[in-house]
Write a protein that holds these residues in place. Structure first.
Motif, PDB file in Angstrom:
ATOM      1  N   THR A 584       0.647  -0.814   0.465  1.00  0.00           N
ATOM      2  CA  THR A 584      -0.003   0.081   0.011  1.00  0.00           C
ATOM      3  C   THR A 584       1.055   0.979   0.239  1.00  0.00           C
ATOM      4  OG1 THR A 584      -0.121  -0.250   2.140  1.00  0.00           O
ATOM      5  CG2 THR A 584      -2.012  -0.808   1.351  1.00  0.00           C
ATOM      6  N   HIS A 585       0.557   2.642  -0.297  1.00  0.00           N
ATOM      7  CA  HIS A 585       1.236   3.584  -0.186  1.00  0.00           C
ATOM      8  C   HIS A 585       1.738   3.643   1.082  1.00  0.00           C
ATOM      9  CE1 HIS A 585      -0.710   5.752  -3.743  1.00  0.00           C
ATOM     10  NE2 HIS A 585      -0.494   4.787  -3.763  1.00  0.00           N
ATOM     11  N   ASP A 586       1.466   3.128   2.876  1.00  0.00           N
ATOM     12  CA  ASP A 586       1.658   3.795   3.554  1.00  0.00           C
ATOM     13  C   ASP A 586       3.465   2.568   3.923  1.00  0.00           C
ATOM     14  OD1 ASP A 586       0.369   1.401   3.908  1.00  0.00           O
ATOM     15  OD2 ASP A 586      -1.004   2.743   5.555  1.00  0.00           O
ATOM     16  N   GLY A 587       3.080   1.422   2.440  1.00  0.00           N
ATOM     17  CA  GLY A 587       4.589   0.256   3.071  1.00  0.00           C
ATOM     18  C   GLY A 587       3.453  -1.165   3.121  1.00  0.00           C
ATOM     19  N   LEU A 588       2.123  -0.927   3.909  1.00  0.00           N
ATOM     20  CA  LEU A 588       1.865  -2.641   4.180  1.00  0.00           C
ATOM     21  C   LEU A 588       1.867  -3.940   3.073  1.00  0.00           C
ATOM     22  CD1 LEU A 588       0.439  -4.321   6.198  1.00  0.00           C
ATOM     23  CD2 LEU A 588      -1.906  -3.496   5.756  1.00  0.00           C
ATOM     24  N   SER A 589       2.724  -4.843   2.764  1.00  0.00           N
ATOM     25  CA  SER A 589       3.047  -5.490   2.033  1.00  0.00           C
ATOM     26  C   SER A 589       1.717  -5.880   1.404  1.00  0.00           C
ATOM     27  CB  SER A 589       3.254  -6.915   2.971  1.00  0.00           C
ATOM     28  OG  SER A 589       3.995  -7.940   1.365  1.00  0.00           O
ATOM     29  N   VAL A 590       1.591  -5.709   0.505  1.00  0.00           N
ATOM     30  CA  VAL A 590       0.250  -6.487   0.024  1.00  0.00           C
ATOM     31  C   VAL A 590       0.228  -8.564  -1.168  1.00  0.00           C
ATOM     32  CG1 VAL A 590      -2.292  -6.317  -1.815  1.00  0.00           C
ATOM     33  CG2 VAL A 590      -1.150  -4.490  -0.060  1.00  0.00           C
ATOM     34  N   TYR A 591       1.524  -8.239  -1.719  1.00  0.00           N
ATOM     35  CA  TYR A 591       1.872  -9.282  -2.014  1.00  0.00           C
ATOM     36  C   TYR A 591       2.905  -9.190  -2.398  1.00  0.00           C
ATOM     37  CZ  TYR A 591       3.011 -11.545  -6.292  1.00  0.00           C
ATOM     38  OH  TYR A 591       3.126 -12.482  -8.031  1.00  0.00           O
ATOM     39  N   GLU A 592       3.575 -10.679  -2.938  1.00  0.00           N
ATOM     40  CA  GLU A 592       4.989 -10.602  -2.620  1.00  0.00           C
ATOM     41  C   GLU A 592       5.165 -11.774  -3.798  1.00  0.00           C
ATOM     42  OE1 GLU A 592       9.388  -9.509  -2.050  1.00  0.00           O
ATOM     43  OE2 GLU A 592       7.874  -8.858  -0.872  1.00  0.00           O
ATOM     44  N   SER A 593       6.217 -11.761  -4.535  1.00  0.00           N
ATOM     45  CA  SER A 593       5.909 -13.203  -5.597  1.00  0.00           C
ATOM     46  C   SER A 593       7.458 -13.091  -5.606  1.00  0.00           C
ATOM     47  CB  SER A 593       7.012 -11.810  -6.774  1.00  0.00           C
ATOM     48  OG  SER A 593       7.011 -13.077  -8.031  1.00  0.00           O
ATOM     49  N   HIS A 594       7.090 -15.026  -5.610  1.00  0.00           N
ATOM     50  CA  HIS A 594       8.328 -15.626  -4.596  1.00  0.00           C
ATOM     51  C   HIS A 594       7.505 -16.817  -5.604  1.00  0.00           C
ATOM     52  CE1 HIS A 594       7.936 -14.641  -0.707  1.00  0.00           C
ATOM     53  NE2 HIS A 594       6.282 -14.686  -0.565  1.00  0.00           N
ATOM     54  N   VAL A 595       9.496 -16.665  -5.937  1.00  0.00           N
ATOM     55  CA  VAL A 595       9.357 -18.368  -7.480  1.00  0.00           C
ATOM     56  C   VAL A 595       9.768 -19.148  -7.242  1.00  0.00           C
ATOM     57  CG1 VAL A 595      11.111 -18.368  -9.393  1.00  0.00           C
ATOM     58  CG2 VAL A 595      11.213 -15.990  -8.772  1.00  0.00           C
ATOM     59  N   ALA A 596       8.415 -19.732  -7.473  1.00  0.00           N
ATOM     60  CA  ALA A 596       9.004 -21.527  -7.379  1.00  0.00           C
ATOM     61  C   ALA A 596       9.453 -22.381  -7.692  1.00  0.00           C
ATOM     62  CB  ALA A 596       7.154 -22.271  -8.001  1.00  0.00           C
ATOM     63  N   GLU A 597       9.881 -23.183  -7.191  1.00  0.00           N
ATOM     64  CA  GLU A 597      11.715 -24.026  -7.601  1.00  0.00           C
ATOM     65  C   GLU A 597      11.742 -24.295  -9.007  1.00  0.00           C
ATOM     66  OE1 GLU A 597      15.111 -25.576  -6.739  1.00  0.00           O
ATOM     67  OE2 GLU A 597      14.014 -24.937  -5.688  1.00  0.00           O
ATOM     68  N   PRO A 598      12.322 -23.991  -9.900  1.00  0.00           N
ATOM     69  CA  PRO A 598      12.436 -24.418 -11.452  1.00  0.00           C
ATOM     70  C   PRO A 598      12.061 -25.225 -11.803  1.00  0.00           C
ATOM     71  CG  PRO A 598      14.380 -22.925 -10.742  1.00  0.00           C
ATOM     72  CD  PRO A 598      13.503 -23.303  -9.631  1.00  0.00           C
ATOM     73  N   LYS A 599      12.189 -25.683 -13.213  1.00  0.00           N
ATOM     74  CA  LYS A 599      11.194 -27.726 -13.167  1.00  0.00           C
ATOM     75  C   LYS A 599      12.758 -27.802 -13.767  1.00  0.00           C
ATOM     76  CE  LYS A 599       6.681 -27.720 -11.769  1.00  0.00           C
ATOM     77  NZ  LYS A 599       5.605 -27.835 -12.426  1.00  0.00           N
ATOM     78  N   ALA A 600      13.579 -29.063 -13.794  1.00  0.00           N
ATOM     79  CA  ALA A 600      14.338 -29.219 -14.360  1.00  0.00           C
ATOM     80  C   ALA A 600      13.927 -30.016 -15.876  1.00  0.00           C
ATOM     81  CB  ALA A 600      14.803 -30.775 -13.917  1.00  0.00           C
ATOM     82  N   VAL A 601      13.378 -29.435 -17.165  1.00  0.00           N
ATOM     83  CA  VAL A 601      13.251 -30.118 -18.252  1.00  0.00           C
ATOM     84  C   VAL A 601      14.179 -30.898 -19.354  1.00  0.00           C
ATOM     85  CG1 VAL A 601      11.988 -29.126 -20.921  1.00  0.00           C
ATOM     86  CG2 VAL A 601      11.836 -27.907 -18.600  1.00  0.00           C
ATOM     87  N   TYR A 602      15.260 -29.756 -18.967  1.00  0.00           N
ATOM     88  CA  TYR A 602      16.148 -30.894 -19.599  1.00  0.00           C
ATOM     89  C   TYR A 602      18.036 -30.857 -18.299  1.00  0.00           C
ATOM     90  CZ  TYR A 602      14.100 -29.629 -24.312  1.00  0.00           C
ATOM     91  OH  TYR A 602      13.046 -29.741 -25.063  1.00  0.00           O
ATOM     92  N   THR A 603      18.846 -31.620 -18.747  1.00  0.00           N
ATOM     93  CA  THR A 603      20.323 -31.367 -17.722  1.00  0.00           C
ATOM     94  C   THR A 603      21.016 -30.070 -18.251  1.00  0.00           C
ATOM     95  OG1 THR A 603      21.524 -33.133 -19.404  1.00  0.00           O
ATOM     96  CG2 THR A 603      19.094 -34.078 -17.741  1.00  0.00           C
ATOM     97  N   PRO A 604      21.562 -30.015 -17.742  1.00  0.00           N
ATOM     98  CA  PRO A 604      22.840 -28.968 -17.121  1.00  0.00           C
ATOM     99  C   PRO A 604      23.306 -29.264 -18.758  1.00  0.00           C
ATOM    100  CG  PRO A 604      22.181 -29.496 -14.914  1.00  0.00           C
ATOM    101  CD  PRO A 604      21.913 -29.879 -15.555  1.00  0.00           C
ATOM    102  N   ALA A 605      23.747 -30.330 -18.745  1.00  0.00           N
ATOM    103  CA  ALA A 605      24.951 -30.926 -19.396  1.00  0.00           C
ATOM    104  C   ALA A 605      23.975 -30.600 -21.103  1.00  0.00           C
ATOM    105  CB  ALA A 605      25.222 -32.166 -19.367  1.00  0.00           C
ATOM    106  N   VAL A 606      23.039 -30.876 -21.077  1.00  0.00           N
ATOM    107  CA  VAL A 606      22.149 -30.758 -22.431  1.00  0.00           C
ATOM    108  C   VAL A 606      22.442 -29.501 -22.751  1.00  0.00           C
ATOM    109  CG1 VAL A 606      20.160 -31.397 -23.974  1.00  0.00           C
ATOM    110  CG2 VAL A 606      21.501 -33.268 -22.928  1.00  0.00           C
ATOM    111  N   SER A 607      21.471 -28.857 -22.247  1.00  0.00           N
ATOM    112  CA  SER A 607      21.482 -27.748 -22.345  1.00  0.00           C
ATOM    113  C   SER A 607      22.861 -26.582 -22.654  1.00  0.00           C
ATOM    114  CB  SER A 607      20.851 -27.102 -20.765  1.00  0.00           C
ATOM    115  OG  SER A 607      19.412 -27.920 -20.571  1.00  0.00           O
ATOM    116  N   TYR A 608      23.879 -27.109 -21.769  1.00  0.00           N
ATOM    117  CA  TYR A 608      25.490 -26.233 -22.058  1.00  0.00           C
ATOM    118  C   TYR A 608      25.881 -26.530 -23.317  1.00  0.00           C
ATOM    119  CZ  TYR A 608      30.251 -26.340 -22.934  1.00  0.00           C
ATOM    120  OH  TYR A 608      30.874 -26.081 -23.358  1.00  0.00           O
ATOM    121  N   MET A 609      25.446 -27.800 -23.777  1.00  0.00           N
ATOM    122  CA  MET A 609      25.719 -28.402 -25.655  1.00  0.00           C
ATOM    123  C   MET A 609      24.849 -27.328 -26.380  1.00  0.00           C
ATOM    124  SD  MET A 609      26.172 -32.426 -25.375  1.00  0.00           S
ATOM    125  CE  MET A 609      25.601 -32.878 -24.924  1.00  0.00           C
ATOM    126  N   ILE A 610      23.603 -27.351 -26.150  1.00  0.00           N
ATOM    127  CA  ILE A 610      22.954 -26.552 -26.745  1.00  0.00           C
ATOM    128  C   ILE A 610      23.836 -25.309 -27.149  1.00  0.00           C
ATOM    129  CG2 ILE A 610      20.348 -25.362 -27.260  1.00  0.00           C
ATOM    130  CD1 ILE A 610      20.628 -28.435 -28.421  1.00  0.00           C
TER     131      ILE A 610
END
Length: 755
Positions: A584-610
């Protein structure tokens, strides 16, 4: 005993009329009390959602030049001065910048002003020390820039401030000039009315008003400005009710947040909090005596005492108030003299937000629709803190608006999305080559075929489903005839209508060859490819037809950015967001974005090669035109062109950002542009003005650099002329192998994917 009947009649009639009038007035007051008190308590004014860009965090080792810091400070309305004793000023000399950071209510709490010395070593910060103590600081946060406001109810803008943050000097000056007896009357002051009447009669014109602050507040909130006895009576009655029902501090705070200070286009500036930023670019706590007097001076008539148009008239009014402040011991003599001698200095711009960011704000509105907010949030106002990088956003808007250097193409439209792939934050978004904010936001809404942008997805998926597949695997670039989804004969072709035969997957990716991607994509399975796309955030329909292998899937630039952010982020998908927090204008928290744990689609090795293969696209392949702006930094990229040159795509990945650019026409007619000649040129201009952070190509996981035969895809010594060095899982090099790599039998993997 009254002997005159007529006199007795008059007295009785007058008494009856008086009682009737008193009854009417009491009834009217009861009605006002029942209706006005409720409205005043909960619906005094409408407060917008103020939208802020990301804050700048300074720390030792940060890559930012002295000039870049100065530009950021000036954009935040900091002024250069030899003295930085007051907040909002900076000075610089040699490799030093002295800054007196303003106080600011950040999303995670208020921070007081801080005076610091920032020392540079070339294009990075060497140290930050508090001044004058010399204590080393690990970090300094600069307040974020206001980039827009969202108000669905009206065009009144204000920043709600509590009475506790308004300087006493401003409050005392306001009461001195507008209502000296504010704390001693009941909402209406007969003495003030009489004093004003006498002053006006003496002057022969209206020079003084008799309204109290409460009456002025009532007039501003609920009444018109017509000069009639009925309106004045109505105003007085309402003032009495409000004064009876609410304490003086509540009334004064409401007045300070409601008082009108002029127009920013079609937006009315209300309240001292926003007016301080609009005229001076400062927080209300930072006002000098001269600025305080000017604020109070403008209350009498923001148009008549407009400091930008009527400087002399406004200065006379300001100086009169300064004299009153001095005579009533609100300022010392030396402060009074300095204030009177000070010229009228306000921001040159008549816009609170000097540059508009319509497409990013459109994104904010859409995200707000997915967040549960207090139902009556407009009564308390919101501060929306976002991830927008003002430099990147302004650069992207300007570059896309200017178009392809040296080429003018009628009707060409485009979009740019820039994200920080580690944090999942959208740093910039442009949805049109026009910057008027009208119409279609193509970055969000335009669904266009992605063409060759599908190739990295195909190769990454192949590496994931086929154990041992890598950039050194042999693929085949030979004609293939298939059936399409309608059972008809389909023969895909390469861009140049030729076939090169056997090659490595790395070469097929770098040269953007269609046929190897089609062959491998079909072996992987179009349904599997569609599932990988969905795992990377694609929510629009995907037809898993053979043509999917050539990018026959329609995606928005934002959806494409999600896919490549997953590849950049070591194969981990996370939603891309613009809003980081809301208060709010006086500083009261209304919402905080919490990034969910990223989901693995490819392995780090595969992504690195791409990414390694995409870096080859920039250094050796279809995106070499990007190199001259990189300053030696390693950047990965991928071009995309659709049939008949209708869509031009380019995606680049550096050490921090993914930049996605699309160019095309709304009517889907050809542009004559490839990914290299069109969209790539936009990214190149962005990098020219905002140099990229280098991308690391250090091998990840068990992958390491090895040499493979350019056409046979088997390990050979690195000194062989046919050797191509690429990252791959460990593959033994037989002692008896030679540069010709004579092998009798293909592996099952080569048989599967090679033809």
């Amino acid at each position: 005993m009254i002997k005159r009947p007529w006199l007795r009649y008059i007295m009785i009639t007058s008494l009856k009329l008086g009682l009737a009038l008193a009854f009417v007035i009491v009834g009217y007051l009861i009605y006002l009390d029942a209706s006005l008190s409720r409205v005043f308590a909960s619906e005094r004014y409408q407060a917008p959602a103020l939208v802020y860009a990301s804050e700048t965090r300074l720390f030792p080792g940060k890559h930012i030049s002295k000039q870049q810091l100065i530009e950021q400070l000036e954009r935040l309305s900091y002024q250069r001065s030899s003295s930085t004793e007051e907040t909002g000023y900076y000075s610089h000399a040699n490799n030093l910048v002295m800054v007196h950071r303003r106080p600011f209510e950040f999303a995670d709490g208020a921070q007081m002003s801080k005076r610091v010395e920032v020392r540079f070593d070339g294009a990075q910060i060497q140290s930050i020390r508090e001044w004058p103590s010399g204590v080393a600081l690990r970090e300094l946060r600069l307040e974020p820039q206001l980039i827009g406001r969202i108000n669905p109810l009206d065009n009144e803008d204000r920043l709600l401030v509590g009475l506790e943050v308004v300087p006493n000097l401003l409050i005392e000056t306001l009461l001195l000039v507008e209502d000296r007896n504010f704390y001693h009357h009941s909402g209406v002051s007969p003495w003030s009315v009489m004093r004003a009447l006498v002053a006006n009669i003496k002057a022969g014109r209206t020079v003084q008003g008799g309204s109290t602050l409460t009456q002025q507040l009532v007039k501003n909130l609920y009444l018109t400005r017509e000069q009639t006895l009925w309106r004045k009576f109505h105003e007085a009655m309402m003032a009495l009710v409000i004064d009876y029902r609410f304490d003086k501090n509540t009334i004064l705070e409401t007045y300070l947040n409601e008082v009108y200070f002029g127009q920013d286009g079609r937006h009315a500036i209300h309240g001292v909090g926003l007016a301080s930023q609009y005229y001076f670019g400062r927080q209300i706590q930072e006002l000098t005596p001269a600025q305080t007097a000017l604020m109070v001076a403008m209350i009498k008539g923001p148009s008549y005492y407009d400091p930008r148009r009527y400087t002399e008239r406004t200065k006379q009014r300001r100086d009169t108030i300064l004299r009153m402040m001095y005579e009533n011991d609100l300022v010392a003599k030396d402060s009074y003299i300095a204030a009177v001698e000070a010229p009228i200095e306000v921001r040159e711009s008549r816009r609170l937000v000097e540059e508009s960011y319509p497409h990013y704000l459109d994104l904010i509105r859409r995200e707000l629709g997915e967040i549960v907010l207090p139902p009556e949030w407009h009564e308390v106002g919101l501060k929306i803190y976002t991830a927008m990088d003002v430099d990147l956003q302004s650069t992207a808007q300007k570059v896309l608006r200017n178009g392809i250097p040296g080429r003018a193409i009628d009707g060409l439209q485009g979009a740019v999305v820039i994200s920080d792939y580690r944090s999942g934050h959208i740093r910039a978004m442009v949805g049109s080559t026009n910057n008027d904010g009208q119409g279609y936001n193509r970055a969000l809404m335009a669904l266009r075929p992605i063409g060759s942008l599908m190739k990295p997805v195909i190769y990454a998926s192949a590496m994931s489903v086929a154990d041992g597949m890598h950039l050194g695997s042999r693929v085949v670039d030979e004609a293939v005839i298939l059936e399409d989804e309608h059972g008809k004969r389909w023969q895909p072709e390469n861009y140049d209508k030729t076939y090169l035969g056997d090659m490595l997957m790395y070469q097929a990716l770098v040269k953007s060859r269609n046929i190897p991607a089609v062959r491998i994509g079909l072996e992987v399975g179009t349904r599997t490819l569609a599932n990988y796309l969905k795992a990377m955030g694609v929510t629009t329909p995907i037809n898993d037809y053979p043509s999917l292998t050539l990018g026959a899937v329609e995606l928005s630039p934002l959806a494409v950015n999600r896919i490549y952010s997953t590849i950049a982020n070591d194969g981990r998908y996370q939603p891309l967001k613009a809003i980081t927090s809301i208060t709010t204008h006086d500083g009261l928290s209304v919402y905080e974005s919490h990034v969910a744990e990223p989901k693995a689609v490819y392995t780090p090795a595969v992504s690195y090669m791409i990414r390694y293969g995409m870096a080859g696209v920039v250094s050796l392949g279809t995106a070499t035109a990007l190199q001259d702006t990189l300053g030696g930094a390693t950047v990965a990229g991928k071009t995309g062109t659709t049939n008949d040159y209708k869509d031009s795509w380019f995606v680049s990945i550096d050490g921090e950002h993914v930049i996605t650019t699309w160019l095309g026409r709304d009517d889907n007619s050809p542009t004559g542009l490839t990914g290299s000649s069109g969209a790539l040129m936009i990214n190149r201009e962005i990098y020219r003005q905002a140099p990229p952070q280098p991308m690391s190509l250090r091998p990840q996981g068990d992958v390491r650099l090895q040499s493979f035969h350019a056409t046979k895809g088997v390990r050979i010594p690195s000194q062989c002329p046919q050797a191509v060095t690429v990252p791959a899982p460990p593959i033994p090099l037989n002692d008896d192998i030679n540069c010709d790599a004579d092998v009798d039998e293909k592996s099952w993997l080569e048989r599967l994917f090679g033809g």
